[in-house]
Design a protein around this motif. Structure first.
Motif, PDB file in Angstrom:
ATOM      1  N   PRO A   9      98.332  41.013  40.873  1.00 25.17           N
ATOM      2  CA  PRO A   9      98.360  40.696  39.413  1.00 25.17           C
ATOM      3  C   PRO A   9      97.767  41.233  38.298  1.00 25.17           C
ATOM      4  O   PRO A   9      96.456  41.401  38.746  1.00 25.17           O
ATOM      5  CB  PRO A   9      98.313  39.225  39.524  1.00 25.17           C
ATOM      6  N   TYR A  22      87.917  48.456  33.904  1.00 24.67           N
ATOM      7  CA  TYR A  22      88.841  49.112  34.663  1.00 24.67           C
ATOM      8  C   TYR A  22      89.157  50.313  34.208  1.00 24.67           C
ATOM      9  O   TYR A  22      90.003  51.098  35.004  1.00 24.67           O
ATOM     10  CB  TYR A  22      90.099  48.347  35.058  1.00 24.67           C
ATOM     11  N   ALA A  73      93.686  41.825  43.512  1.00 27.03           N
ATOM     12  CA  ALA A  73      93.257  41.304  42.326  1.00 27.03           C
ATOM     13  C   ALA A  73      92.603  39.720  42.124  1.00 27.03           C
ATOM     14  O   ALA A  73      92.109  39.445  43.206  1.00 27.03           O
ATOM     15  CB  ALA A  73      94.423  41.486  41.213  1.00 27.03           C
ATOM     16  N   ALA A  74      93.143  38.962  41.453  1.00 28.70           N
ATOM     17  CA  ALA A  74      92.691  37.661  41.192  1.00 28.70           C
ATOM     18  C   ALA A  74      92.810  36.633  42.271  1.00 28.70           C
ATOM     19  O   ALA A  74      92.137  35.666  42.685  1.00 28.70           O
ATOM     20  CB  ALA A  74      92.877  36.927  39.905  1.00 28.70           C
ATOM     21  N   MET A  98      88.374  47.637  42.067  1.00 31.31           N
ATOM     22  CA  MET A  98      88.034  48.663  40.987  1.00 31.31           C
ATOM     23  C   MET A  98      86.424  48.367  40.619  1.00 31.31           C
ATOM     24  O   MET A  98      85.352  49.310  40.594  1.00 31.31           O
ATOM     25  CB  MET A  98      88.772  49.200  40.047  1.00 31.31           C
ATOM     26  N   SER A  99      86.435  47.088  40.130  1.00 25.14           N
ATOM     27  CA  SER A  99      85.007  46.689  39.748  1.00 25.14           C
ATOM     28  C   SER A  99      84.281  46.178  41.059  1.00 25.14           C
ATOM     29  O   SER A  99      84.736  45.953  41.949  1.00 25.14           O
ATOM     30  CB  SER A  99      85.234  45.484  38.641  1.00 25.14           C
ATOM     31  N   ARG A 108      84.179  35.542  41.404  1.00 26.44           N
ATOM     32  CA  ARG A 108      84.491  36.736  41.812  1.00 26.44           C
ATOM     33  C   ARG A 108      84.033  37.042  43.131  1.00 26.44           C
ATOM     34  O   ARG A 108      84.360  38.039  43.734  1.00 26.44           O
ATOM     35  CB  ARG A 108      84.702  37.565  40.806  1.00 26.44           C
TER      36      ARG A 108
HETATM   37  C1  DQA Z   1      89.809  43.441  40.478  1.00 32.14           C
HETATM   38  C2  DQA Z   1      88.607  42.424  40.663  1.00 32.14           C
HETATM   39  C3  DQA Z   1      89.504  41.008  40.495  1.00 32.14           C
HETATM   40  O1  DQA Z   1      88.340  39.929  40.348  1.00 32.14           O
HETATM   41  C4  DQA Z   1      90.154  40.754  39.247  1.00 32.14           C
HETATM   42  O2  DQA Z   1      90.990  39.529  39.152  1.00 32.14           O
HETATM   43  C5  DQA Z   1      91.241  41.972  39.094  1.00 32.14           C
HETATM   44  C6  DQA Z   1      90.906  43.233  39.461  1.00 32.14           C
HETATM   45  C7  DQA Z   1      89.404  44.887  40.508  1.00 32.14           C
HETATM   46  O3  DQA Z   1      90.162  45.593  40.951  1.00 32.14           O
HETATM   47  O4  DQA Z   1      88.194  44.919  40.447  1.00 32.14           O
HETATM   48  O5  DQA Z   1      92.278  41.849  38.528  1.00 32.14           O
HETATM   49  O6  DQA Z   1      90.562  43.240  42.009  1.00 32.14           O
END
Ligand code: DQA
Length: 141
Positions: A9, A22, A73-74, A98-99, A108
């Motif tokens: 997402p 990002y 992602a989340a 990515m992060s 997270r």
């Molecule tokens: C993410 C990190 C997740 O915590 C966040 O919700 C994202 C992107 C990343 O690629 O760093 O949507 O997955």
């Protein structure tokens, strides 16, 4: 080797969303570079904002691909269903963020899906996808 790159997402907004985390590049532009970098692999890219759709895509991937590079992602931080889907399929899944999820908000720092995956790359920006594809290709040699 057939590799699925699967994004969860909000990653369809990469390039304009939270650019301090990002970056400014769209994923569509980055994936074109990946296709060129790995001409020996059949790389397919899919994205969904819907948890159940991601689960269906993972189930189908068992029959269509040799490995998956997955950024949930989340959903990484919330979805036991996605973690179970990863455990249910018989192909390696490498998680990419990515992060650096370990240096951000406390919620997270834990990833259900990472626990079910072969390994995780976090904090290398989009280059994490290249590293994951490279790993899957070397692993299959
Ligand atoms: C993410 C990190 C997740 O915590 C966040 O919700 C994202 C992107 C990343 O690629 O760093 O949507 O997955």
């Amino acid at each position: 080797m057939r590799i699925l790159i699967l994004n969860g997402p909000n990653l369809n907004l990469t390039g304009s969303r939270e650019t301090s985390h990002y970056g400014h590049e769209t994923f569509e532009s980055y994936i074109l570079q990946l296709f060129k970098l790995f001409p020996q692999a059949k790389i397919v890219f899919k994205q969904s904002n819907i948890e159940g759709e991601l689960i269906n895509i993972l189930h189908a991937a068992t029959h269509e691909f040799d490995g998956v590079v997955f950024n949930p992602a989340a959903y990484s931080h919330t979805s036991i269903a996605l973690a179970d889907a990863i455990r249910a399929i018989n192909i390696p899944v490498v998680e990419v963020h990515m992060s650096n999820i370990f240096s951000r908000e406390h919620y997270r720092k834990h990833s259900y899906t990472a626990e079910a995956s072969l390994g995780t790359l976090a904090g290398f920006g989009m280059e994490g996808y290249r590293m994951a594809v490279d790993f899957l290709l070397r692993k299959s040699l």
